[in-house]
Design a protein around this motif. Structure first.
Motif, PDB file in Angstrom:
ATOM      1  N   GLY A  20       0.811  -1.208   0.000  1.00 27.41           N
ATOM      2  CA  GLY A  20       0.000   0.000   0.000  1.00 27.41           C
ATOM      3  C   GLY A  20       0.843   1.255   0.000  1.00 27.41           C
ATOM      4  N   PHE A  21       1.915   1.244   0.783  1.00 29.12           N
ATOM      5  CA  PHE A  21       2.820   2.390   0.839  1.00 29.12           C
ATOM      6  C   PHE A  21       3.431   2.665  -0.524  1.00 29.12           C
ATOM      7  N   ALA A  22       3.941   1.624  -1.172  1.00 28.44           N
ATOM      8  CA  ALA A  22       4.583   1.804  -2.472  1.00 28.44           C
ATOM      9  C   ALA A  22       3.584   2.256  -3.536  1.00 28.44           C
ATOM     10  N   ALA A  23       2.358   1.760  -3.476  1.00 23.47           N
ATOM     11  CA  ALA A  23       1.350   2.178  -4.445  1.00 23.47           C
ATOM     12  C   ALA A  23       0.938   3.628  -4.226  1.00 23.47           C
ATOM     13  N   ALA A  24       0.851   4.038  -2.965  1.00 22.82           N
ATOM     14  CA  ALA A  24       0.448   5.412  -2.657  1.00 22.82           C
ATOM     15  C   ALA A  24       1.516   6.420  -3.049  1.00 22.82           C
ATOM     16  N   HIS A  25       2.790   6.009  -3.025  1.00 22.96           N
ATOM     17  CA  HIS A  25       3.898   6.936  -3.270  1.00 22.96           C
ATOM     18  C   HIS A  25       4.771   6.459  -4.431  1.00 22.96           C
ATOM     19  N   GLY A  26       4.119   5.927  -5.443  1.00 30.41           N
ATOM     20  CA  GLY A  26       4.835   5.395  -6.597  1.00 30.41           C
ATOM     21  C   GLY A  26       5.629   6.427  -7.370  1.00 30.41           C
ATOM     22  N   ASP A  27       5.328   7.708  -7.162  1.00 27.09           N
ATOM     23  CA  ASP A  27       6.113   8.762  -7.815  1.00 27.09           C
ATOM     24  C   ASP A  27       7.467   8.968  -7.150  1.00 27.09           C
ATOM     25  N   LEU A  28       7.623   8.450  -5.924  1.00 28.07           N
ATOM     26  CA  LEU A  28       8.834   8.690  -5.153  1.00 28.07           C
ATOM     27  C   LEU A  28       9.649   7.436  -4.876  1.00 28.07           C
ATOM     28  N   VAL A  29       8.991   6.295  -4.691  1.00 29.62           N
ATOM     29  CA  VAL A  29       9.686   5.100  -4.210  1.00 29.62           C
ATOM     30  C   VAL A  29       9.353   3.881  -5.049  1.00 29.62           C
ATOM     31  N   VAL A  30      10.247   2.887  -4.947  1.00 31.49           N
ATOM     32  CA  VAL A  30      10.062   1.577  -5.569  1.00 31.49           C
ATOM     33  C   VAL A  30      10.232   0.530  -4.483  1.00 31.49           C
ATOM     34  N   LEU A  31       9.338  -0.451  -4.442  1.00 32.76           N
ATOM     35  CA  LEU A  31       9.421  -1.535  -3.470  1.00 32.76           C
ATOM     36  C   LEU A  31      10.088  -2.747  -4.092  1.00 32.76           C
ATOM     37  N   VAL A  63      12.813  -0.643   0.412  1.00 31.21           N
ATOM     38  CA  VAL A  63      12.205   0.459  -0.327  1.00 31.21           C
ATOM     39  C   VAL A  63      13.334   1.350  -0.791  1.00 31.21           C
ATOM     40  N   ARG A  64      13.352   1.701  -2.071  1.00 27.00           N
ATOM     41  CA  ARG A  64      14.405   2.578  -2.571  1.00 27.00           C
ATOM     42  C   ARG A  64      13.811   3.798  -3.265  1.00 27.00           C
ATOM     43  N   ASP A 117      18.152   7.109   0.490  1.00 30.29           N
ATOM     44  CA  ASP A 117      18.048   6.465  -0.814  1.00 30.29           C
ATOM     45  C   ASP A 117      17.384   5.093  -0.706  1.00 30.29           C
ATOM     46  N   ALA A 118      17.428   4.485   0.491  1.00 29.58           N
ATOM     47  CA  ALA A 118      16.755   3.205   0.701  1.00 29.58           C
ATOM     48  C   ALA A 118      16.488   3.001   2.180  1.00 29.58           C
ATOM     49  N   ALA A 119      15.471   2.207   2.458  1.00 26.59           N
ATOM     50  CA  ALA A 119      15.131   1.810   3.826  1.00 26.59           C
ATOM     51  C   ALA A 119      14.850   0.320   3.829  1.00 26.59           C
ATOM     52  N   CYS A 120      15.348  -0.348   4.875  1.00 23.44           N
ATOM     53  CA  CYS A 120      15.180  -1.797   5.015  1.00 23.44           C
ATOM     54  C   CYS A 120      14.258  -2.070   6.199  1.00 23.44           C
ATOM     55  N   PRO A 121      13.002  -2.434   5.961  1.00 20.73           N
ATOM     56  CA  PRO A 121      12.074  -2.703   7.069  1.00 20.73           C
ATOM     57  C   PRO A 121      12.093  -4.165   7.495  1.00 20.73           C
ATOM     58  N   GLY A 122      12.197  -4.384   8.796  1.00 19.28           N
ATOM     59  CA  GLY A 122      12.016  -5.722   9.342  1.00 19.28           C
ATOM     60  C   GLY A 122      10.564  -5.931   9.735  1.00 19.28           C
ATOM     61  N   GLN A 123      10.251  -7.095  10.277  1.00 18.87           N
ATOM     62  CA  GLN A 123       8.932  -7.304  10.845  1.00 18.87           C
ATOM     63  C   GLN A 123       8.738  -6.344  12.022  1.00 18.87           C
ATOM     64  N   ILE A 124       7.521  -6.287  12.567  1.00 16.95           N
ATOM     65  CA  ILE A 124       7.233  -5.346  13.638  1.00 16.95           C
ATOM     66  C   ILE A 124       8.236  -5.504  14.776  1.00 16.95           C
ATOM     67  N   PHE A 125       8.940  -4.418  15.092  1.00 13.66           N
ATOM     68  CA  PHE A 125       9.910  -4.348  16.182  1.00 13.66           C
ATOM     69  C   PHE A 125      11.008  -5.407  16.067  1.00 13.66           C
ATOM     70  N   THR A 126      11.315  -5.833  14.843  1.00  8.02           N
ATOM     71  CA  THR A 126      12.330  -6.857  14.600  1.00  8.02           C
ATOM     72  C   THR A 126      13.307  -6.357  13.546  1.00  8.02           C
ATOM     73  N   SER A 127      14.581  -6.511  13.789  1.00  9.68           N
ATOM     74  CA  SER A 127      15.596  -6.002  12.870  1.00  9.68           C
ATOM     75  C   SER A 127      15.464  -6.605  11.481  1.00  9.68           C
TER      76      SER A 127
END
Length: 329
Positions: A18-29, A36-37, A70-80
Motif C-alpha cells: 500500500g505504501f509503495a502504491a500510494a507513493h509510486g512517484d517517489l519510491v520503488v518496493l 524500499v528505494r 536512498d533506501a530503507a530496510c524494514p524488518g517485521q514489527i519491532f524486529t531487525s
C-alpha cells in the motif's frame, strides 16, 4: 486486538504494498529481499540507507526520497531487518560514491548492519544513533538507544549528500549531529504488536512511563500522571543536562508523537517546551511537530533537542521531498 488487518503474517507485506502504491512517484518496493528505494537515483551521490523494525512509521521508509534516504530496510514489527536486505539495498542504490548506513543503537539492528557492512562489496561507512538520554543500557541495547534523533540525522546528512559531499564527509557530519542531539519520551499507554495480540506492557490509568523506549522498553521510572508542563520539565531537564547547550544556543526542537496522541496535544506539549526553554534563555531556531518516530498506537510523545550550527541549519532548511517530509520543492 482491533486493527486493520487481514492475516497477521501478511501485515508487513500488505502495508508495504500500500505504501509503495500510494507513493509510486517517489519510491520503488523491492520484494525479495524487502527494501524500499528512491525511484530516481542521483548518479555520483553518496547513498544513505537506514532501517529497523516496522511499527515506527513513517520512520524509515517514509523518509526515502530527495534530500533524505536512498533506501530503507524494514524488518517485521519491532524486529531487525536482515543483512541480505541491507546488502541488496546497498547494491541497488550505490551510484559510484558508496553507501552510508544510518543505524539506531539496538542490538539486533547494529549486529545485522555491521554484518552487512563487512560483507558488502560496496564501499560503506556507518553512523550510529544513540540520542535517548533516558537509560544507558536496556535489554535491547548496549549503551543509549536510538530514537527520534534519527530523523534529524537523516535529514541533515541527506541534504549534505545531495550537495555532493564525500562518504567520509557524510559520516563525519552524521557523527557530529548525533553528538549534538538528545531525546527522551513518555508513554501514557502500551501498544499491541499484531503477532502477539496483547499489550506490550501494562500501565495504570493514572500512571505514565517516563523515559519509555520506542518498543515499549522500561524508562527511568513509573510515575503518576501529571500536567503537560510538569512532564515537559522532567524530559527537558534530562535532555538539557545531557546536551549542556550554552545560553542563546539555537535549538531545533522536535516534538514527536508515539502513534496514539492527537496533533493538538503535541502542539500543546510544544507550547510547554517553548515556555520552559525561554525561561532558561535557550533559543528555539527551528521546530518540527508531528508523529515521525512512532510505536504503533502507543499514546505518548518524545522531545528531541539538537544544537544547530550554521551548516546544520542550512541543511535542515534545504529542499526535501519524501512521503513524510517535504518542503522547498
Amino acid at each position: 486486538m482491533k486493527k486493520f488487518i487481514n492475516h497477521v503474517d501478511d501485515f508487513l507485506a500488505e502495508s508495504l504494498a500500500g505504501f509503495a502504491a500510494a507513493h509510486g512517484d517517489l519510491v520503488v518496493l523491492n520484494r525479495e529481499p524487502v527494501f524500499v528505494r528512491r525511484k530516481d537515483l542521483k548518479p555520483g551521490k553518496v547513498a544513505l540507507i537506514s532501517g529497523g523494525g516496522s511499527g515506527h512509521e513513517p520512520l524509515h521508509s517514509g523518509f526515502v526520497g530527495h534530500g533524505m534516504l536512498d533506501a530503507a530496510c524494514p524488518g517485521q514489527i519491532f524486529t531487525s531487518p536482515t543483512p541480505d536486505q541491507m546488502m541488496a539495498a546497498a547494491k541497488a542504490v550505490d551510484t559510484g560514491s558508496g553507501v552510508l548506513f544510518i543505524v539506531k543503537n539496538y542490538s539486533g539492528d547494529l549486529m545485522n548492519f555491521e554484518m552487512a557492512s563487512e560483507m558488502s562489496e560496496v564501499p560503506n561507512a556507518m553512523v550510529l544513533i544513540n540520542d535517548d538520554v533516558a537509560v544507558e543500557n536496556s535489554s535491547y541495547t548496549t549503551g543509549r538507544r536510538g530514537v527520534a534523533g534519527a530523523v534529524i540525522v537523516e535529514k541533515l546528512v541527506g541534504s549534505l549528500a545531495e550537495s555532493g559531499a564525500s562518504l567520509d564527509e557524510c559520516k563525519a557530519f552524521g557523527d557530529r549531529i548525533n553528538k549534538r542531539t538528545a531525546s527522551m519520551g513518555v508513554a501514557f499507554s502500551s501498544c499491541t504488536v499484531p503477532a502477539a495480540g496483547t499489550l506490550t506492557f501494562k500501565i495504570g490509568d493514572d500512571e505514565i512511563e517516563v523515559g519509555v523506549g520506542i518498543h515499549g522498553e522500561p524508562g527511568r521510572r513509573r510515575a503518576k500522571f501529571a500536567s503537560a508542563d510538569t512532564i515537559a520539565a522532567e524530559l527537558l531537564t534530562a535532555i538539557v543536562d545531557d546536551l549542556k547547550p550554552p545560553a542563546g544556543a539555537g535549538l531545533l526542537v522536535l516534538v514527536n508523537g508515539l502513534g496514539g496522541t492527537p496533533l493538538g496535544e503535541l502542539y500543546l506539549l510544544f507550547n510547554s517546551t517553548r515556555a520552559w526553554l525561554e525561561k532558561r534563555d535557550l533559543k528555539i531556531a527551528r521546530v518540527q511537530v508531528g508523529a515521525l518516530t512512532t510505536s504503533l498506537e502507543m499514546a505518548g510523545a518524545s522531545i528531541t533537542l539538537c544544537m544547530l550550527d550554521e551548516q546544520m541549519t542550512k541543511h535542515w532548511d534545504s529542499a526535501v521531498h519524501t512521503p513524510a517530509l517535504r518542503w522547498g520543492l
